[in-house]
Design a protein around this motif. Structure first.
Motif, mmCIF file in Angstrom:
data_model
loop_
_atom_site.group_PDB
_atom_site.id
_atom_site.type_symbol
_atom_site.label_atom_id
_atom_site.label_comp_id
_atom_site.label_asym_id
_atom_site.label_seq_id
_atom_site.Cartn_x
_atom_site.Cartn_y
_atom_site.Cartn_z
ATOM 1 N N ASP A 91 -0.710 -12.756 -13.242
ATOM 2 C CA ASP A 91 -1.062 -13.134 -11.878
ATOM 3 C C ASP A 91 -2.191 -14.165 -11.880
ATOM 4 O O ASP A 91 -3.268 -13.920 -12.422
ATOM 5 C CB ASP A 91 -1.484 -11.887 -11.087
ATOM 6 C CG ASP A 91 -1.672 -12.195 -9.620
ATOM 7 O OD1 ASP A 91 -0.697 -12.626 -8.988
ATOM 8 O OD2 ASP A 91 -2.800 -12.018 -9.126
ATOM 9 N N ARG A 92 -1.948 -15.296 -11.256
ATOM 10 C CA ARG A 92 -2.940 -16.388 -11.231
ATOM 11 C C ARG A 92 -4.187 -16.026 -10.431
ATOM 12 O O ARG A 92 -5.299 -16.375 -10.802
ATOM 13 C CB ARG A 92 -2.313 -17.649 -10.640
ATOM 14 C CG ARG A 92 -1.325 -18.315 -11.562
ATOM 15 C CD ARG A 92 -0.821 -19.566 -10.944
ATOM 16 N NE ARG A 92 -1.966 -20.486 -10.802
ATOM 17 C CZ ARG A 92 -1.865 -21.787 -10.733
ATOM 18 N NH1 ARG A 92 -0.691 -22.356 -10.778
ATOM 19 N NH2 ARG A 92 -2.921 -22.551 -10.613
ATOM 20 N N GLU A 93 -3.986 -15.334 -9.316
ATOM 21 C CA GLU A 93 -5.126 -14.981 -8.470
ATOM 22 C C GLU A 93 -6.081 -14.034 -9.208
ATOM 23 O O GLU A 93 -7.300 -14.212 -9.164
ATOM 24 C CB GLU A 93 -4.638 -14.333 -7.180
ATOM 25 C CG GLU A 93 -5.750 -14.061 -6.193
ATOM 26 C CD GLU A 93 -5.251 -13.513 -4.867
ATOM 27 O OE1 GLU A 93 -6.081 -12.943 -4.138
ATOM 28 O OE2 GLU A 93 -4.058 -13.655 -4.559
ATOM 29 N N LEU A 94 -5.536 -13.049 -9.890
ATOM 30 C CA LEU A 94 -6.380 -12.131 -10.662
ATOM 31 C C LEU A 94 -7.108 -12.858 -11.784
ATOM 32 O O LEU A 94 -8.293 -12.611 -12.022
ATOM 33 C CB LEU A 94 -5.532 -11.008 -11.259
ATOM 34 C CG LEU A 94 -5.441 -9.716 -10.468
ATOM 35 C CD1 LEU A 94 -4.573 -8.700 -11.181
ATOM 36 C CD2 LEU A 94 -6.783 -9.143 -10.143
ATOM 37 N N LYS A 95 -6.411 -13.748 -12.453
ATOM 38 C CA LYS A 95 -7.049 -14.519 -13.524
ATOM 39 C C LYS A 95 -8.225 -15.324 -12.985
ATOM 40 O O LYS A 95 -9.286 -15.381 -13.601
ATOM 41 C CB LYS A 95 -6.047 -15.478 -14.183
ATOM 42 C CG LYS A 95 -5.092 -14.814 -15.120
ATOM 43 C CD LYS A 95 -4.173 -15.864 -15.732
ATOM 44 C CE LYS A 95 -3.127 -15.243 -16.606
ATOM 45 N NZ LYS A 95 -2.228 -16.249 -17.184
ATOM 46 N N TYR A 96 -8.040 -15.937 -11.830
ATOM 47 C CA TYR A 96 -9.108 -16.743 -11.242
ATOM 48 C C TYR A 96 -10.299 -15.871 -10.838
ATOM 49 O O TYR A 96 -11.448 -16.242 -11.076
ATOM 50 C CB TYR A 96 -8.584 -17.530 -10.035
ATOM 51 C CG TYR A 96 -9.634 -18.409 -9.426
ATOM 52 C CD1 TYR A 96 -10.077 -19.550 -10.081
ATOM 53 C CD2 TYR A 96 -10.214 -18.088 -8.207
ATOM 54 C CE1 TYR A 96 -11.063 -20.364 -9.538
ATOM 55 C CE2 TYR A 96 -11.198 -18.890 -7.653
ATOM 56 C CZ TYR A 96 -11.614 -20.023 -8.325
ATOM 57 O OH TYR A 96 -12.598 -20.810 -7.788
ATOM 58 N N LEU A 97 -10.032 -14.704 -10.253
ATOM 59 C CA LEU A 97 -11.120 -13.818 -9.852
ATOM 60 C C LEU A 97 -11.910 -13.326 -11.064
ATOM 61 O O LEU A 97 -13.141 -13.275 -11.041
ATOM 62 C CB LEU A 97 -10.562 -12.636 -9.056
ATOM 63 C CG LEU A 97 -9.990 -12.969 -7.679
ATOM 64 C CD1 LEU A 97 -9.287 -11.762 -7.086
ATOM 65 C CD2 LEU A 97 -11.076 -13.465 -6.747
ATOM 66 N N PHE A 98 -11.201 -12.971 -12.132
ATOM 67 C CA PHE A 98 -11.887 -12.555 -13.353
ATOM 68 C C PHE A 98 -12.690 -13.706 -13.957
ATOM 69 O O PHE A 98 -13.775 -13.509 -14.501
ATOM 70 C CB PHE A 98 -10.899 -12.003 -14.375
ATOM 71 C CG PHE A 98 -10.461 -10.590 -14.086
ATOM 72 C CD1 PHE A 98 -11.390 -9.576 -13.943
ATOM 73 C CD2 PHE A 98 -9.118 -10.282 -13.955
ATOM 74 C CE1 PHE A 98 -10.994 -8.276 -13.681
ATOM 75 C CE2 PHE A 98 -8.713 -8.983 -13.696
ATOM 76 C CZ PHE A 98 -9.656 -7.979 -13.550
#
Length: 139
Positions: free
Chosen positions: A61-68
């Protein structure tokens, strides 16, 4: 640019980023009701293990990667500044317990204008060191 940095610090110190991670994980764990088996028979290459499916969905998931990445970048930056500056950021950007400049200056034993200059200096350091890489990753 400073407004984006202010928002990022506010989201980090208020726990908004962690909350967004939890919400996104919950969204990914909800079952999807799409039936891709139109022609009948059994799909042979489908992973039936729910734990593996959840991990695969979260890792891709791109959104999770960005948040992390946001969290990791801020934490790495916080390692490079003094504890006083970290405390200044916490007092200024934690929206759960917002401090006024007068209270911050009183607690730090500095003038209000000096505290504001210190905050601007920390934001400039963040912008010059990490922020450009973080913005590039979001695009």
């Amino acid at each position: 640019m400073a407004d984006k940095i202010d928002k990022l610090f506010s989201d980090y110190f208020s726990g908004v980023i962690n909350m967004r991670i939890q919400v996104r994980r919950l969204e990914l764990s909800l079952p999807k009701q799409t039936d891709e088996n139109i022609g009948g028979g059994r799909a042979l290459n489908v992973n039936r293990n729910p734990v593996d499916s959840k991990l695969i969905a979260e890792e891709s998931d791109r959104e999770l990667k960005y948040l992390f990445t946001e969290i990791r970048m801020i934490e790495e930056f916080l390692k490079t500044i003094t504890n006083d500056m970290i405390q200044l950021l916490k007092w200024r950007y934690d929206t759960r317990d917002r401090h006024t400049w007068q209270l911050i200056s009183y607690k730090m034993h500095k003038s209000k204008s000096q505290c504001q200059r210190d905050l601007n200096f920390v934001k400039e350091q963040f912008e010059n060191s990490i922020w450009n890489r973080l913005v590039d990753m979001s695009m």
